[in-house]
Design a protein around this motif. Structure first.
Motif, short mmCIF file in Angstrom:
data_model
loop_
_atom_site.label_atom_id
_atom_site.label_comp_id
_atom_site.label_asym_id
_atom_site.label_seq_id
_atom_site.Cartn_x
_atom_site.Cartn_y
_atom_site.Cartn_z
N ASP A 131 32.86 14.23 57.48
CA ASP A 131 32.82 15.22 58.55
C ASP A 131 31.38 15.63 58.87
N VAL A 132 30.58 15.86 57.84
CA VAL A 132 29.18 16.27 58.07
C VAL A 132 28.41 15.17 58.77
N LEU A 133 28.56 13.94 58.31
CA LEU A 133 27.81 12.84 58.93
C LEU A 133 28.29 12.57 60.35
N ARG A 134 29.58 12.76 60.61
CA ARG A 134 30.10 12.57 61.96
C ARG A 134 29.52 13.62 62.91
N ARG A 135 29.48 14.87 62.45
CA ARG A 135 28.96 15.94 63.31
C ARG A 135 27.45 15.78 63.53
N ARG A 136 26.74 15.33 62.50
CA ARG A 136 25.29 15.11 62.67
C ARG A 136 25.03 14.00 63.69
N ALA A 137 25.82 12.93 63.59
CA ALA A 137 25.64 11.83 64.54
C ALA A 137 25.96 12.27 65.96
N LYS A 138 26.99 13.11 66.10
CA LYS A 138 27.40 13.59 67.42
C LYS A 138 26.33 14.46 68.06
N SER A 139 25.55 15.15 67.20
CA SER A 139 24.50 16.04 67.71
C SER A 139 23.14 15.35 67.78
N GLY A 140 23.14 14.03 67.62
CA GLY A 140 21.90 13.28 67.74
C GLY A 140 21.12 13.16 66.45
N ARG A 141 21.71 13.53 65.34
CA ARG A 141 21.02 13.44 64.04
C ARG A 141 21.65 12.33 63.20
N ASP A 142 21.73 11.17 63.76
CA ASP A 142 22.32 10.02 63.06
C ASP A 142 21.23 9.41 62.18
N ASP A 143 20.88 10.14 61.10
CA ASP A 143 19.69 9.82 60.32
C ASP A 143 19.97 9.65 58.84
N VAL A 144 21.20 9.29 58.50
CA VAL A 144 21.58 9.23 57.08
C VAL A 144 22.19 7.88 56.75
N GLU A 145 21.71 7.29 55.65
CA GLU A 145 22.26 6.04 55.12
C GLU A 145 23.01 6.35 53.82
N ILE A 146 24.24 5.84 53.71
CA ILE A 146 25.02 6.02 52.49
C ILE A 146 24.65 4.91 51.50
N LEU A 147 24.20 5.31 50.31
CA LEU A 147 23.80 4.35 49.28
C LEU A 147 25.01 3.94 48.44
N ASP A 148 24.80 2.95 47.59
CA ASP A 148 25.88 2.44 46.74
C ASP A 148 25.86 3.21 45.41
N ALA A 149 26.53 4.36 45.39
CA ALA A 149 26.53 5.20 44.20
C ALA A 149 27.14 4.51 42.98
N PRO A 150 28.26 3.75 43.11
CA PRO A 150 28.79 3.06 41.94
C PRO A 150 27.80 2.08 41.32
N ALA A 151 26.99 1.41 42.17
CA ALA A 151 26.00 0.47 41.63
C ALA A 151 24.93 1.21 40.83
N VAL A 152 24.53 2.39 41.30
CA VAL A 152 23.54 3.18 40.58
C VAL A 152 24.11 3.62 39.22
N LEU A 153 25.35 4.07 39.21
CA LEU A 153 25.97 4.48 37.96
C LEU A 153 26.14 3.30 37.01
#
Length: 489
Positions: free
Chosen positions: A424-446
């Motif tokens: 929801d947060v990333l969708r709203r940020r993208a809708k407001s022109g703040r499409d500035d986030v990359e989702i990393l591979d958390a399982p690989a880090v763990l």
């Protein structure tokens, strides 16, 4: 020496030929019980009563009482099992008590009810001889509510007439599957449904539900993290944890007796919480200050700060509660690179190279440590918290420097507090022109931190990245959720 073994030499208080199944818990009552001092049962009863009448938290109240009494380790362990065991299986015991007393739970006063729950746990789930469970539990309630002692005695005697399995069959007869699971594993029905949905949402098998519910009722060992740079875990007593490279498990109910815990070089902490902090610390990011926006009580902040200190990096820790900020200061007392102050995490300024936002949540992933929480939470709490969780994540992303990393975590697998919040947060940020986030591979880090297979941590996939979810029945940790999010440069 353990409490008397019972009649005719049977090892668990059963008569030879008795058809009762063996007790679930093999811990015997300590020597103190035979002397009539009865302190463990007295303390357990007091905690159960305060939990029921004052909304006290057993995980805060019991350690304080144990510390004041200076109990021997065996006595403290027995007291801990009495208390937490009665709380974990409370829904089941209440169903048994209603039948045995022919009264509604709501019609029983708190003092005798706490004693009945305490007695039921000894009779049905512990290796305590019936005569001791009955007489010593009744003796406890006699001191404060003497008029109810006969009632408590009669009810407990009736409970002692059947085994745990026999009572379970009786109280769940003709019940629907969800109701049966709720009673058998002492979870409110709404939580059973929520965990069913969580398993499905995180792409796990629905058949894991009963194992997950059962895991919530298995006593969690006391975990301690050795703060990197201050002490190595090999210097701590206990057994090295399977997943966390800085953890050990202690065989004690009073971890403050360990000098490194007392002086702040090690912290009482579940493996899952340690892994969240270690994962954020392990991800590459530009140089700069780190932040913990919801830092109280300070376990994750201590791990982050100790890792950051190795590179000369500072950590700024915030919490909206003065009391919790004081706990953060205590948790980080052995570190000089931490500042802790009262501030709402939604007002974070930055820019920060790394930001941890471990948001307030339902705590459904930590029911094995805080068993009473399952009876206090309501479905409406999830909705009430969602707005705050979204605002805190949005604030963390805004305060993150370009190229920096945000770790969003909760101690809950509930889908509405985990995946749906991030989406929801990333969708709203993208809708407001703040499409500035990359989702990393958390399982690989763990996986890199723990040496375990990444797939065991895997939740849903989003683009090139994945969220991670830990589970009590899979990882023997609290049910921590983790999303690692990189801010675009």
């Amino acid at each position: 020496m353990a409490e008397s073994s019972g009649t005719n030499g049977a090892p668990d208080g059963r008569r030879r030929g008795d058809r009762r199944a063996p007790r679930r818990d093999e811990r015997r009552a300590p020597r103190d019980e035979r002397s009539g001092k009865n302190l463990p049962r007295r303390i357990a009863w007091e905690v159960l009563l305060d939990v029921a009448t004052k909304d006290a938290y057993a995980n805060l109240l019991l350690p304080a009482k144990l510390a004041r009494t200076h109990m021997a380790a065996q006595d403290a362990a027995f007291t801990t099992e009495l208390t937490y065991g009665a709380l974990r299986r409370q829904k089941f015991y209440d169903a048994v008590i209603e039948i045995a007393s022919s009264r509604s739970i709501d019609a029983i006063d708190p003092e005798p009810l706490a004693a009945m729950r305490l007695g039921a746990h000894q009779l049905l789930s512990m290796r305590v001889p019936d005569h001791a469970a009955l007489s010593e539990t009744v003796a406890v309630v006699k001191r404060s509510a003497q008029k109810t002692a006969g009632f408590v005695n009669a009810v407990l005697r009736r409970i002692s007439e059947a085994t745990d399995d026999e009572w379970l069959a009786r109280v769940t007869a003709d019940s629907a599957d969800t109701t049966r699971l709720a009673i058998a594993h002492s979870h409110p029905e709404w939580i059973v449904r929520a965990l069913t949905q969580a398993l499905k949402g995180h792409e796990r098998e629905a058949g894991e539900l009963e194992a997950l519910l059962a895991a919530d009722n298995v006593p969690a060992k006391v975990g301690v993290s050795a703060l990197p740079g201050l002490i190595d875990r090999s210097e701590l007593p206990g057994e090295a944890t399977e997943l966390s490279p800085i953890g050990v498990t202690l065989d004690t109910a009073v971890p403050r007796d360990v000098p490194a815990v007392a002086d702040g070089r090690a912290r009482v902490q579940d493996e899952g919480s340690a892994l969240v902090a270690l994962a954020l610390a392990a991800v590459d990011a530009p140089a700069g200050i780190w932040a913990d926006l919801c830092a109280g009580p300070g376990g994750k902040a201590a791990v982050l700060a100790s890792v950051a200190a190795g590179d000369g990096t500072r950590l700024e820790a915030f919490d909206s509660s003065e009391h919790r900020v004081e706990l953060v200061r205590d948790s980080t007392q052995a570190l000089e690179n931490v500042t802790a102050e009262v501030r709402d995490g939604r007002q974070a300024r930055g820019p920060y190279a790394k930001v941890l936002v471990d948001v307030p949540c339902s705590g459904l992933g930590a029911l094995r440590r805080r068993p009473e929480a399952r009876y206090r939470r309501q479905p409406s709490d999830i909705t009430a918290l969602s707005g705050l969780q979204s605002e805190l994540l949005d604030s963390a992303l805004d305060a993150c420097a370009p190229g920096g990393v945000v770790a969003y975590s909760t101690c809950s697998p509930h889908f509405a507090e985990t995946v749906l919040i991030v989406d929801d947060v990333l969708r709203r940020r993208a809708k407001s022109g703040r499409d500035d986030v990359e989702i990393l591979d958390a399982p690989a880090v763990l996986a890199e931190i723990t040496g375990a297979e990444a797939e065991s941590f895997a939740s849903v996939t989003r683009g090139q990245g994945r969220f991670a979810q830990l589970w009590p029945h899979v990882h023997n940790t609290d049910g921590m959720f983790l999303a690692l999010l990189r801010k675009a440069k």
